[in-house]
Design a protein around this motif. Structure first.
Motif, PDB file in Angstrom:
ATOM      1  N   THR A 187     -54.317 -37.224  66.132  1.00 28.54           N
ATOM      2  CA  THR A 187     -54.869 -37.700  67.406  1.00 28.54           C
ATOM      3  C   THR A 187     -56.381 -37.817  67.345  1.00 28.54           C
ATOM      4  N   ARG A 188     -56.990 -37.272  66.284  1.00 29.02           N
ATOM      5  CA  ARG A 188     -58.430 -37.450  66.071  1.00 29.02           C
ATOM      6  C   ARG A 188     -58.709 -38.639  65.159  1.00 29.02           C
ATOM      7  N   HIS A 189     -57.667 -39.453  64.935  1.00 28.86           N
ATOM      8  CA  HIS A 189     -57.782 -40.722  64.212  1.00 28.86           C
ATOM      9  C   HIS A 189     -58.034 -40.541  62.717  1.00 28.86           C
ATOM     10  N   ARG A 190     -57.538 -39.448  62.158  1.00 28.25           N
ATOM     11  CA  ARG A 190     -57.581 -39.289  60.705  1.00 28.25           C
ATOM     12  C   ARG A 190     -56.245 -39.746  60.135  1.00 28.25           C
ATOM     13  N   TYR A 191     -56.295 -40.795  59.314  1.00 23.68           N
ATOM     14  CA  TYR A 191     -55.067 -41.335  58.742  1.00 23.68           C
ATOM     15  C   TYR A 191     -54.469 -40.325  57.771  1.00 23.68           C
ATOM     16  N   LEU A 192     -53.134 -40.143  57.872  1.00 25.94           N
ATOM     17  CA  LEU A 192     -52.458 -39.190  57.003  1.00 25.94           C
ATOM     18  C   LEU A 192     -51.618 -39.875  55.936  1.00 25.94           C
ATOM     19  N   SER A 193     -50.633 -40.691  56.348  1.00 27.65           N
ATOM     20  CA  SER A 193     -49.740 -41.274  55.344  1.00 27.65           C
ATOM     21  C   SER A 193     -48.886 -42.376  55.955  1.00 27.65           C
ATOM     22  N   GLN A 194     -48.342 -43.206  55.079  1.00 28.76           N
ATOM     23  CA  GLN A 194     -47.305 -44.164  55.463  1.00 28.76           C
ATOM     24  C   GLN A 194     -45.966 -43.635  54.953  1.00 28.76           C
ATOM     25  N   LEU A 195     -44.971 -43.631  55.822  1.00 28.36           N
ATOM     26  CA  LEU A 195     -43.666 -43.095  55.474  1.00 28.36           C
ATOM     27  C   LEU A 195     -42.631 -44.203  55.442  1.00 28.36           C
ATOM     28  N   THR A 196     -41.676 -44.070  54.525  1.00 28.24           N
ATOM     29  CA  THR A 196     -40.539 -44.983  54.461  1.00 28.24           C
ATOM     30  C   THR A 196     -39.254 -44.167  54.602  1.00 28.24           C
ATOM     31  N   ALA A 197     -38.111 -44.826  54.443  1.00 28.99           N
ATOM     32  CA  ALA A 197     -36.820 -44.198  54.694  1.00 28.99           C
ATOM     33  C   ALA A 197     -36.667 -42.876  53.958  1.00 28.99           C
ATOM     34  N   THR A 198     -36.202 -41.868  54.662  1.00 31.77           N
ATOM     35  CA  THR A 198     -35.939 -40.488  54.228  1.00 31.77           C
ATOM     36  C   THR A 198     -37.209 -39.675  53.972  1.00 31.77           C
ATOM     37  N   ASP A 199     -38.392 -40.239  54.233  1.00 33.19           N
ATOM     38  CA  ASP A 199     -39.626 -39.459  54.116  1.00 33.19           C
ATOM     39  C   ASP A 199     -39.815 -38.596  55.357  1.00 33.19           C
ATOM     40  N   ARG A 200     -40.379 -37.414  55.147  1.00 32.59           N
ATOM     41  CA  ARG A 200     -40.732 -36.539  56.277  1.00 32.59           C
ATOM     42  C   ARG A 200     -42.147 -36.018  56.075  1.00 32.59           C
ATOM     43  N   LEU A 201     -42.902 -36.021  57.154  1.00 36.44           N
ATOM     44  CA  LEU A 201     -44.251 -35.462  57.160  1.00 36.44           C
ATOM     45  C   LEU A 201     -44.263 -34.271  58.112  1.00 36.44           C
ATOM     46  N   VAL A 202     -44.813 -33.157  57.650  1.00 41.03           N
ATOM     47  CA  VAL A 202     -44.957 -31.947  58.458  1.00 41.03           C
ATOM     48  C   VAL A 202     -46.447 -31.642  58.571  1.00 41.03           C
ATOM     49  N   TYR A 203     -46.958 -31.669  59.790  1.00 36.33           N
ATOM     50  CA  TYR A 203     -48.397 -31.499  60.010  1.00 36.33           C
ATOM     51  C   TYR A 203     -48.691 -30.110  60.569  1.00 36.33           C
ATOM     52  N   HIS A 204     -49.645 -29.413  59.915  1.00 36.63           N
ATOM     53  CA  HIS A 204     -50.064 -28.070  60.330  1.00 36.63           C
ATOM     54  C   HIS A 204     -51.426 -28.185  61.019  1.00 36.63           C
ATOM     55  N   ALA A 205     -51.420 -28.094  62.324  1.00 36.15           N
ATOM     56  CA  ALA A 205     -52.654 -28.315  63.074  1.00 36.15           C
ATOM     57  C   ALA A 205     -53.700 -27.249  62.793  1.00 36.15           C
ATOM     58  N   ALA A 206     -53.287 -26.028  62.569  1.00 37.06           N
ATOM     59  CA  ALA A 206     -54.245 -24.936  62.381  1.00 37.06           C
ATOM     60  C   ALA A 206     -55.144 -25.165  61.177  1.00 37.06           C
ATOM     61  N   THR A 207     -54.603 -25.786  60.136  1.00 37.38           N
ATOM     62  CA  THR A 207     -55.375 -26.042  58.914  1.00 37.38           C
ATOM     63  C   THR A 207     -55.681 -27.528  58.715  1.00 37.38           C
ATOM     64  N   ASP A 208     -55.261 -28.342  59.659  1.00 37.15           N
ATOM     65  CA  ASP A 208     -55.437 -29.799  59.552  1.00 37.15           C
ATOM     66  C   ASP A 208     -54.923 -30.303  58.199  1.00 37.15           C
TER      67      ASP A 208
END
Length: 318
Positions: free
Chosen positions: A204-225
């Motif tokens: 939400t601070r506009h830092r790009y993380l990744s592009q995901l495709t089928a069966t990909d999962r992203l887990v984001y840890h806010a405490a450590t960004d």
């Protein structure tokens, strides 16, 4: 006064054709505007041009009989004209801002699930304890919803001209048309898992993380960004809609959160469960005690866990 009447008076004022009676009427209205000025939006060039225009107008009226009709508040009116300008007022009345889009809210409680159809015919399924905000109508350029809390599965109609955006606690997920699942709770990491197509994920601070495709999962840890990427099965992304719960390499916290929503119970513990991982599959209709026995058998990290029924609806994890 009505918008059309004000617009007409302003036109006459600009052309120097305003009668003495209508001048009083216009200044009375401007007196009201003075109580709520909007001074920030006039460009400097317009302000300077209007300054000369207003001074010329006021000076030209000083030798005429109607000057004694001016009250002390006219000074405030002149200030408004200097800062806003007749051209700005014209713009305000000719180009009215569109009315704000009405936002709707859908929520589920414990043990509930809900499907809803969006204005573009996309469909969203809400899992238990989930709240979603969405517009009554979408704009011409963007389709945006807010997943306030919980878990939701999205089946989004493709529209390359209007991207679909989901805002969750810490992430912005953007798609053109695809199927994916988002899980967001304040006490747990945000997750995005893709069934089909592609999605892009940023904070939400506009830092790009990744592009995901089928069966990909992203887990984001806010405490450590920070974030982790792994794979899930299609069953884990979508089968929960049909009542089949599939969780792969999930944290014990995630599994217990799922069980709380399905069975309307609460788990308490003094143990740290963030690092424990397990994979489990079961149907929603399965008795809770049977599911807990399965978890006890398969849990291995950071050590075996057990459950104790403290009272109705409350379980201790030890």
């Amino acid at each position: 006064m009505e918008r059309e009447e004000i617009y007409s008076l302003l036109q006459q004022y600009q052309q120097g054709k305003l009668s003495t009676e209508n001048t009083l009427l216009l200044y009375t209205w401007l007196d009201q505007v003075a109580a709520h000025p909007i001074t920030e939006q006039l460009p400097d060039a317009d302000a300077n041009a209007m300054k000369m225009s207003v001074w010329e107008h006021i000076s030209s009226q000083s030798s005429k009989p109607r000057v004694f009709w001016l009250r002390w508040k006219w000074a405030a009116t002149a200030a408004i004209l200097l800062l806003l300008g007749i051209t700005y007022l014209f713009r305000q009345f000719i180009h009215q801002a569109p009315p704000p889009i009405k936002m709707l809210m859908a929520s589920t409680g414990q043990g509930q699930m809900l499907s809803l159809q969006l204005p573009d015919s996309s469909v969203i399924w809400l899992n238990a304890n989930t709240t979603l905000e969405y517009p009554e109508t979408f704009s011409d350029t963007l389709r945006k919803v807010v997943l306030v809390t919980g878990e939701a599965y999205f089946d989004i109609r493709e529209n390359p001209h209007r991207p679909f955006v989901v805002q969750s606690n810490h992430l912005i997920t953007k798609v053109l048309g695809t199927t994916f699942k988002i899980r967001t709770y304040k006490e747990l990491p945000d997750q995005v898992a893709v069934g089909t197509g592609k999605v892009s994920v940023a904070t939400t601070r506009h830092r790009y993380l990744s592009q995901l495709t089928a069966t990909d999962r992203l887990v984001y840890h806010a405490a450590t960004d920070s974030f982790d990427l792994d794979s899930v099965t299609n069953a884990e992304v979508a089968d929960w809609i049909q009542g089949n719960i599939v969780m792969t390499s999930a944290s014990i916290q995630d599994v217990l959160k799922e069980l709380e929503g399905i069975y309307s119970v609460q788990f308490i513990t003094s143990r740290s469960l963030e690092k424990g991982k397990l994979s489990i599959a079961f149907k929603k209709g399965m008795p809770l005690e049977q599911v807990l026995q399965m978890i006890e058998r398969v849990s291995v990290q950071p050590g075996k866990i057990h459950f104790r029924n403290k009272e109705a609806g409350l379980y201790e994890v030890y």
